[in-house]
Write an enzyme that holds these catalytic residues in place. Sequence first.
Site, PDB file in Angstrom:
ATOM      1  N   HIS A  93      24.300  40.992  77.475  1.00 44.30           N
ATOM      2  CA  HIS A  93      22.950  41.427  77.835  1.00 44.30           C
ATOM      3  C   HIS A  93      22.638  42.720  77.077  1.00 44.30           C
ATOM      4  O   HIS A  93      23.483  43.618  77.026  1.00 44.30           O
ATOM      5  CB  HIS A  93      22.864  41.652  79.352  1.00 44.30           C
ATOM      6  N   GLU A 151      26.466  44.890  69.575  1.00 43.21           N
ATOM      7  CA  GLU A 151      26.856  43.515  69.932  1.00 43.21           C
ATOM      8  C   GLU A 151      27.817  42.937  68.894  1.00 43.21           C
ATOM      9  O   GLU A 151      28.840  42.344  69.241  1.00 43.21           O
ATOM     10  CB  GLU A 151      25.605  42.642  70.079  1.00 43.21           C
ATOM     11  N   ASP A 187      22.236  37.727  85.418  1.00 47.03           N
ATOM     12  CA  ASP A 187      22.780  39.052  85.080  1.00 47.03           C
ATOM     13  C   ASP A 187      23.525  39.745  86.212  1.00 47.03           C
ATOM     14  O   ASP A 187      23.604  40.971  86.250  1.00 47.03           O
ATOM     15  CB  ASP A 187      21.645  39.988  84.586  1.00 47.03           C
ATOM     16  N   ASN A 194      24.308  36.607  66.923  1.00 47.86           N
ATOM     17  CA  ASN A 194      25.581  36.803  67.639  1.00 47.86           C
ATOM     18  C   ASN A 194      26.458  35.558  67.542  1.00 47.86           C
ATOM     19  O   ASN A 194      27.670  35.664  67.351  1.00 47.86           O
ATOM     20  CB  ASN A 194      25.330  37.146  69.112  1.00 47.86           C
ATOM     21  N   GLY A 250      20.397  33.442  66.856  1.00 45.62           N
ATOM     22  CA  GLY A 250      21.827  33.118  66.801  1.00 45.62           C
ATOM     23  C   GLY A 250      22.650  34.038  65.928  1.00 45.62           C
ATOM     24  O   GLY A 250      23.731  33.651  65.475  1.00 45.62           O
TER      25      GLY A 250
HETATM   26  C1  GAR Z   1      20.822  39.543  71.895  1.00 40.04           C
HETATM   27  O1  GAR Z   1      20.405  40.883  71.734  1.00 40.04           O
HETATM   28  C2  GAR Z   1      21.303  39.300  73.308  1.00 40.04           C
HETATM   29  O2  GAR Z   1      21.886  40.431  73.895  1.00 40.04           O
HETATM   30  C3  GAR Z   1      20.012  38.960  74.012  1.00 40.04           C
HETATM   31  O3  GAR Z   1      19.320  38.154  73.115  1.00 40.04           O
HETATM   32  C4  GAR Z   1      19.626  38.591  71.777  1.00 40.04           C
HETATM   33  C5  GAR Z   1      19.944  37.367  70.952  1.00 40.04           C
HETATM   34  O4  GAR Z   1      20.020  37.694  69.587  1.00 40.04           O
HETATM   35  N1  GAR Z   1      20.274  38.282  75.259  1.00 40.04           N
HETATM   36  C6  GAR Z   1      19.491  38.439  76.323  1.00 40.04           C
HETATM   37  O5  GAR Z   1      18.492  39.121  76.328  1.00 40.04           O
HETATM   38  C7  GAR Z   1      19.977  37.679  77.548  1.00 40.04           C
HETATM   39  N2  GAR Z   1      19.288  38.130  78.729  1.00 40.04           N
HETATM   40  P1  GAR Z   1      20.667  36.656  68.564  1.00 40.04           P
HETATM   41  O6  GAR Z   1      20.013  35.290  68.837  1.00 40.04           O
HETATM   42  O7  GAR Z   1      20.322  37.166  67.210  1.00 40.04           O
HETATM   43  O8  GAR Z   1      22.132  36.624  68.833  1.00 40.04           O
END
Ligand code: GAR
Length: 193
Positions: free
Chosen positions: A104, A174, A145, A14, A12
């Site tokens: 993504h 991100e 996606d 992001n 989490g």
């Molecule tokens: C992020 O890098 C996001 O882009 C990816 O999961 C990660 C979550 O990180 N999402 C995917 O791969 C979706 N297909 P976080 O939990 O630290 O935000």
Amino acid sequence: MKNLVIFASGSGSNAENIIRYFAQKPEFCIKKIYCNVPDAYVLERAKKYGVPAQVFNREEFRNPEKILHHLQEEATDFIILAGFLWLMPPCITAAYPYRIINIHPALLPAYGGKGMYGHHVHEAVIAAREQESGITIHYVNEHYDEGAIIFQAKCPVLPADTPDDLAARIHELEYRYFPEIIEKTILNTEEEV
Ligand code: GAR
């Protein structure tokens, strides 16, 4: 006031970055974090910022009327997927057309689809000896996606990169772009309506 909810499955980081960004914007409210993993760290982050959280299981997600009801009760305008790993059910994508936004960690349409998430993506990019990767922010439809792309940003893949090195570089992109693109997308949508 625009009401946002976030769906997340993991750490989490992001989600936290989005919460912090919109805390400075009185015209936006992060109403809730929805999470499908009872011990996901994103739930700690939600607690830290006083954002309500709701955990659901596979069964509740397969029959999402209750979740949809909650979303409507919260007067949700936009749904943000921030590291959420299940496919959104058709009744939710149908209820929020062009109002569900995902991030993504690669340059779609490459390295997307079922099973392509987190480190699996970075491992595949490195195995293919790509020289660049990046992020894709896109609308969500009923396929993994495949929704229309809103924004992409690129970064290099260096010869000695491990999947963790690449993940860190992607995370930086991100954090830099996702909240801002969410905000712009919402404001553009409201202008069009
Ligand atoms: C992020 O890098 C996001 O882009 C990816 O999961 C990660 C979550 O990180 N999402 C995917 O791969 C979706 N297909 P976080 O939990 O630290 O935000």
